[in-house]
Motif scaffolding. Structure first.
Motif: not given
Length: 354
Positions: A317-318, A322-327, A329-336
């Motif tokens: 679930q986590a 987090m994938k839903k917040g990729r661009e 909530h989160f810096d996409p490069q960092l999340l990847d």
């Protein structure tokens, strides 16, 4: 609680409040209360005394609390002293925080809450003084032999990390989290910094500074911080102030690199990639890389841990959240990079279980 004597300066134009606050600490022999009836008298006292905490009323004759704050925060001799403001007006409290106040207590105040908040700020001040003292010791150690210096630096770094962890835990004792959360964030952040190619010096900075991300929660009332259900819009506005309060607590001279990095992280770790975060609405790379790293790590740890208002989400679930917040909530490069190396982060999670 404190072996050495600590001074608290209480500034209020109502004599009954001065008497009541003095009485609150009557059972604390290591705390001395100084009192002033207005801002002018307070500044006179500060010529001969350096209190560890100042409790400051906002509405006073001759010189109000905001004017006193401006003087305190512009003077290097007093700018580091934590200031807890007393006010029954929400706008006044926010204005005081903008002018450098570290915490606030609503009027009329609850005696127990006032005592706990003052002691919390006293603890913060002691830790700040300790960090300053350690840095002074390190500067002196530079004059010693290389071998002795290496040993001293290693010991000081270990001590600094333990102090930073305990500093970060001050708020967590009220937020019902554990020191393991602090350690996980520290190791997650260093690993992510390493994976994106930050130099080792910066990896170490974020390792030591990331535990300070939520230290500002020390200034949030318990009825909001420990609320078992959703916050109202008004309560959430107060909760968001923990970023600003954390920044105030960690303000220091540039030579204190850990505290400077901690200030950036405390203020910015709730900013979002699309600009919808708080407190400043920063967007994209306007958000410091340290804060972007901690945002990824903190959200992952928060949603996979039990909280007073909800149980922990599963790992699956986590990842979904987090994938839903990729661009957004989160810096996409960092999340990847985080997700592509997920097994390494799970090892840290397993090592530092609650």
């Amino acid at each position: 609680m404190f072996e050495e004597v600590s001074q608290i300066l209480v500034v209020d134009d109502e004599a009954v409040n001065l008497e009541l606050i003095s009485a609150i600490f009557i059972d604390s022999p290591n705390i001395v209360i100084l009192t002033a009836r207005d801002g002018v008298e307070a500044l006179e006292i500060l010529k001969n005394h350096t209190p560890d905490v100042i409790v400051l009323d906002i509405r006073m004759p001759r010189m109000n609390g905001i004017e006193v704050l401006e003087v305190l925060k512009s003077d290097s001799r007093t700018s580091h002293i934590p200031v807890v403001v007393l006010s029954g007006d929400d706008r006044e409290r926010k204005n005081a925080l903008k002018h450098g106040a570290n915490d606030f207590i609503p009027k009329p105040f609850d005696a127990e809450e006032l005592k706990l908040r003052v002691i919390n700020n006293l603890q913060v001040k002691k830790y700040q003084d300790l960090v300053r003292n350690i840095n002074e010791v390190l500067q002196k150690e530079l004059m010693k032999k290389t071998k002795e210096l290496r040993e001293a630096l290693e010991l000081a770094k270990e001590a600094e990390y333990e102090m930073v962890v305990k500093f970060g835990m001050i708020s967590e004792f009220r937020d019902e989290e554990t020191g393991q959360h602090i350690r996980r964030i520290s190791y997650y952040s260093k690993l992510l910094a390493q994976l994106i190619g930050l130099p080792e010096s910066e990896q170490n900075i974020i390792f030591y500074a990331s535990p300070l991300h939520d230290v500002g929660k020390v200034g949030i009332p318990d009825n909001i911080l420990k609320k078992p259900g959703p916050l109202t819009p008004e309560e959430f506005e107060i909760m968001k102030l923990h970023t600003i309060i954390g920044g105030r607590i960690l303000t220091s001279q540039p030579k204190f690199i850990t505290l400077q990095a901690g200030k950036i992280i405390a203020e910015q770790h709730h900013e979002k990639w699309d600009g919808s975060g708080y407190p400043y609405g920063l967007k994209g790379e306007e958000i410091h890389i340290y804060a972007r790293i901690v945002a990824v790590c903190d959200v992952f740890d928060a949603i996979t841990s039990d909280r007073v208002y909800r149980p922990a989400f599963s790992i699956e679930q986590a990842i979904d959240i987090m994938k839903k917040g990729r661009e957004s909530h989160f810096d996409p490069q960092l999340l990847d990079i985080f997700l592509n190396n997920f097994d390494e982060f799970l090892k840290i999670r397993e090592t530092f279980k609650d």
